[in-house]
Design an enzyme around this catalytic site. Structure first.
Site, PDB file in Angstrom:
ATOM      1  N   GLU A 208       0.885  -1.176   0.000  1.00 35.99           N
ATOM      2  CA  GLU A 208       0.000   0.000   0.000  1.00 35.99           C
ATOM      3  C   GLU A 208       0.915   1.216   0.000  1.00 35.99           C
ATOM      4  OE1 GLU A 208      -3.358   0.030  -0.052  1.00 35.99           O
ATOM      5  OE2 GLU A 208      -3.637  -2.137   0.071  1.00 35.99           O
ATOM      6  N   CYS A 242      -1.991   9.503   2.525  1.00 35.38           N
ATOM      7  CA  CYS A 242      -1.552   8.919   1.251  1.00 35.38           C
ATOM      8  C   CYS A 242      -2.468   9.281   0.093  1.00 35.38           C
ATOM      9  CB  CYS A 242      -1.441   7.410   1.379  1.00 35.38           C
ATOM     10  SG  CYS A 242      -2.974   6.651   1.926  1.00 35.38           S
TER      11      CYS A 242
HETATM   12  P1  NAD Z   1       8.240   4.643   4.992  1.00 30.59           P
HETATM   13  O1  NAD Z   1       8.234   3.817   3.763  1.00 30.59           O
HETATM   14  O2  NAD Z   1       9.395   5.534   5.240  1.00 30.59           O
HETATM   15  O3  NAD Z   1       8.140   3.688   6.284  1.00 30.59           O
HETATM   16  C1  NAD Z   1       7.156   2.676   6.399  1.00 30.59           C
HETATM   17  C2  NAD Z   1       7.697   1.534   7.262  1.00 30.59           C
HETATM   18  O4  NAD Z   1       8.848   0.989   6.635  1.00 30.59           O
HETATM   19  C3  NAD Z   1       8.122   1.968   8.671  1.00 30.59           C
HETATM   20  O5  NAD Z   1       7.632   1.021   9.597  1.00 30.59           O
HETATM   21  C4  NAD Z   1       9.643   1.951   8.604  1.00 30.59           C
HETATM   22  O6  NAD Z   1      10.227   1.544   9.797  1.00 30.59           O
HETATM   23  C5  NAD Z   1       9.943   0.914   7.538  1.00 30.59           C
HETATM   24  N1  NAD Z   1      11.179   1.225   6.797  1.00 30.59           N
HETATM   25  C6  NAD Z   1      11.676   2.470   6.521  1.00 30.59           C
HETATM   26  N2  NAD Z   1      12.822   2.363   5.784  1.00 30.59           N
HETATM   27  C7  NAD Z   1      13.057   1.039   5.631  1.00 30.59           C
HETATM   28  C8  NAD Z   1      14.074   0.281   4.975  1.00 30.59           C
HETATM   29  N3  NAD Z   1      15.076   0.881   4.353  1.00 30.59           N
HETATM   30  N4  NAD Z   1      14.001  -1.055   5.016  1.00 30.59           N
HETATM   31  C9  NAD Z   1      12.965  -1.670   5.625  1.00 30.59           C
HETATM   32  N5  NAD Z   1      11.976  -1.011   6.274  1.00 30.59           N
HETATM   33  C10 NAD Z   1      12.010   0.316   6.280  1.00 30.59           C
HETATM   34  O7  NAD Z   1       6.869   5.440   4.996  1.00 30.59           O
HETATM   35  P2  NAD Z   1       6.386   6.595   5.980  1.00 30.59           P
HETATM   36  O8  NAD Z   1       7.244   7.789   5.765  1.00 30.59           O
HETATM   37  O9  NAD Z   1       6.200   6.068   7.355  1.00 30.59           O
HETATM   38  O10 NAD Z   1       4.921   6.862   5.384  1.00 30.59           O
HETATM   39  C11 NAD Z   1       4.680   7.724   4.324  1.00 30.59           C
HETATM   40  C12 NAD Z   1       4.494   7.002   3.011  1.00 30.59           C
HETATM   41  O11 NAD Z   1       3.545   5.980   3.141  1.00 30.59           O
HETATM   42  C13 NAD Z   1       3.957   7.914   1.921  1.00 30.59           C
HETATM   43  O12 NAD Z   1       4.588   7.621   0.707  1.00 30.59           O
HETATM   44  C14 NAD Z   1       2.484   7.547   1.853  1.00 30.59           C
HETATM   45  O13 NAD Z   1       1.866   7.826   0.627  1.00 30.59           O
HETATM   46  C15 NAD Z   1       2.531   6.091   2.139  1.00 30.59           C
HETATM   47  N6  NAD Z   1       1.257   5.630   2.686  1.00 30.59           N
HETATM   48  C16 NAD Z   1       0.466   4.828   1.925  1.00 30.59           C
HETATM   49  C17 NAD Z   1      -0.769   4.427   2.410  1.00 30.59           C
HETATM   50  C18 NAD Z   1      -1.696   3.558   1.609  1.00 30.59           C
HETATM   51  O14 NAD Z   1      -2.660   3.065   2.172  1.00 30.59           O
HETATM   52  N7  NAD Z   1      -1.450   3.342   0.327  1.00 30.59           N
HETATM   53  C19 NAD Z   1      -1.169   4.820   3.679  1.00 30.59           C
HETATM   54  C20 NAD Z   1      -0.330   5.626   4.423  1.00 30.59           C
HETATM   55  C21 NAD Z   1       0.887   6.023   3.919  1.00 30.59           C
END
Ligand code: NAD
Length: 454
Positions: A208, A242
């Site tokens: 997602e 998002c």
């Molecule tokens: P992110 O991708 O930075 O982090 C999400 C998760 O991934 C966190 O738990 C984090 O610890 C983990 N993570 C971060 N870097 C990592 C790596 N290198 N390796 C493995 N795991 C890692 O996202 P965010 O900044 O927390 O959230 C914002 C993003 O999420 C935006 O792009 C937004 O559009 C998207 N989002 C999508 C939805 C949806 O339903 N489609 C909902 C909410 C947010």
């Protein structure tokens, strides 16, 4: 590192304990009750992490998940029933059905913006489908993480559902293990990392993700309503949603008027001193504060533009005369900055958007059925609304997910149950007789099979 935890969950799953309807309903009830009991603490945690207004915290996280769990409970028996389907004629005297069985051991990774909902909503689906779960909430929202741990540890044993905390190092370690499914919500960049790690073990993933969700306002739109619905959808959770409208394409003819209405609406909603208004939140951290602040080109500010680093405040901001060469159009904004671009011919916009990655959401404000139809027919995206923003996410009757770069797979309502279930396809054949037309020797049987299968 997490081998032992996963091993315990694997053993537990193999005991078949999690599979019965009775067990699943009981766990969903525990989860529902625990959220109810801890409601105040969850809302407070969301305030501490994101200065999330109480109303938003309840509507989009606490109330949202309560509602959703109730829906799962109401429908679970029906969903768990074998689904009878037709059988083709050539499979003489057989019955066919689909059985939904749990996938097994699931990993759910959440982002920071709706830190409670985006862990608990998929969890409810995973429980309903009979799986065990490891949850990895965002490391940025530590207060919400604490309350998630409290709830989960109070009601579930670790061999069934466990929370693991930490940043990317922890997630990377978790991703080395072999799960039966990984459900990831987060950025496109990390989505790729997750998918690559999952590929090593051939683990299926739901991704997602995010992206730039366009909003189109044509010259037939009811401008006041459009402005209210766009301002609400954009600035809820300080733009950290998002499916928030990332930018607006407004018809050139009504642009000036619409900009004025947008501005008036922001003031109506949040007053003149937005920084002091508790109905407006904050950026999650300094990194995202700086990233979004830098997207504000002061020369293009139509409204807003104020920032305060100490309190991570960014005023709701409208940018005008924006082009695709501006930085603000080169990444997902994920903050309270709303660029406005204009168009004269909707077909040109369609052509332009066709060349962009498929967005998670798309919104059109229009009274013109032809334009509504064109957008629906010609553009591909995860989901969206006609004459509204965001609201499609709140319906359990439609699947929620992205398309292309904005995600893979979907959930919500029955779709969550399906995402976390294996569809086992069964054909049950009679043993009363066993005609030999499919068996060797095939001599002369080709004529018959050609009559049946054509
Ligand atoms: P992110 O991708 O930075 O982090 C999400 C998760 O991934 C966190 O738990 C984090 O610890 C983990 N993570 C971060 N870097 C990592 C790596 N290198 N390796 C493995 N795991 C890692 O996202 P965010 O900044 O927390 O959230 C914002 C993003 O999420 C935006 O792009 C937004 O559009 C998207 N989002 C999508 C939805 C949806 O339903 N489609 C909902 C909410 C947010």
């Amino acid at each position: 590192m997490y081998k032992d935890l996963l091993l315990a969950q694997q053993m537990y799953f193999l005991s078949d304990e999690t599979k019965s309807y009775k067990f699943r309903i009981k766990q969903l009830t525990y989860l529902y009750q625990a959220i109810k009991i801890n409601e105040e603490d969850i809302l407070q945690a969301l305030q501490l992490d994101l200065r999330k207004p109480l109303f938003e915290g309840y509507a989009t996280e606490v109330g949202y998940t309560l509602d959703s769990i109730q829906y799962f409970m109401k429908n679970l028996k029906k969903w768990m029933k074998d689904q009878k389907v037709k059988t083709p004629f050539h499979q003489h005297i057989s019955k066919s059905y689909i059985r939904h069985e749990p996938l097994g051991n699931v990993l759910i990774i959440g982002p920071y913006n709706y830190p409670f909902q985006l862990i608990i909503e998929p969890l409810a689906g995973a429980i309903a489908a009979g799986n065990t779960c490891i949850l990895k909430p965002s490391e940025y929202t530590t207060n919400t993480e604490k309350i998630i741990i409290k709830i989960i540890e109070e009601i579930f044993e670790r061999q069934y559902i466990a929370v693991v905390t930490g940043g990317k190092e922890v997630t990377s370690e978790l991703l080395k293990e072999t799960f039966n499914h990984i459900f990831f919500t987060g950025s496109e960049k990390v989505g790729k990392i997750v998918m690559m790690a999952a590929a090593k073990n051939l683990t299926p993933v739901t991704l997602e993700l995010g992206g730039k969700s366009p909003t189109i306002v044509d010259n037939s739109a009811k401008l006041k309503i459009a402005a209210r619905r766009i301002v609400w959808g954009k600035f809820i959770n300080t733009g950290q949603t998002c499916i928030a409208p990332d930018y607006i394409y407004v018809h050139e003819k009504i642009k000036k008027r619409f900009l004025k209405i947008l501005k008036k609406t922001i003031v109506e909603f949040y007053g003149d001193n937005i920084q002091q208004n508790t109905d407006y939140g904050r950026m999650i951290n300094i990194r995202h504060f700086k990233r979004v602040s830098e997207l504000i080109d002061q020369k293009k500010v139509y409204f807003g533009g104020d920032i305060d680093e100490e309190s991570l405040y960014i005023q709701p901001t409208i940018l005008e005369n924006v082009t695709w060469d501006d930085d603000v159009m080169k990444q997902e904004i994920f903050g309270p900055v709303l660029p406005v671009l204009s168009f004269t011919d909707i077909d040109e916009i369609i052509l332009l958007l066709k060349k962009q990655p498929k967005p998670l959401a798309l919104y059109i404000f229009s009274q013109n059925k032809e334009n509504q139809g064109k957008i629906l027919d010609k553009l591909s995206y995860g989901g969206g609304c006609i004459n509204d923003t965001i609201s499609h996410v709140a319906s359990p009757y439609i699947p929620f997910g992205g398309a292309g770069n904005s995600g893979t797979g979907f959930y919500h309502g029955r779709y969550s149950f399906e995402t976390f279930s294996n569809k086992k396809s069964i054909l049950k054949k009679t043993t009363l007789f066993d005609p030999n037309f499919t068996y060797p020797p095939y001599k002369d049987k080709i004529k018959l099979i050609k009559k049946i299968m054509k």
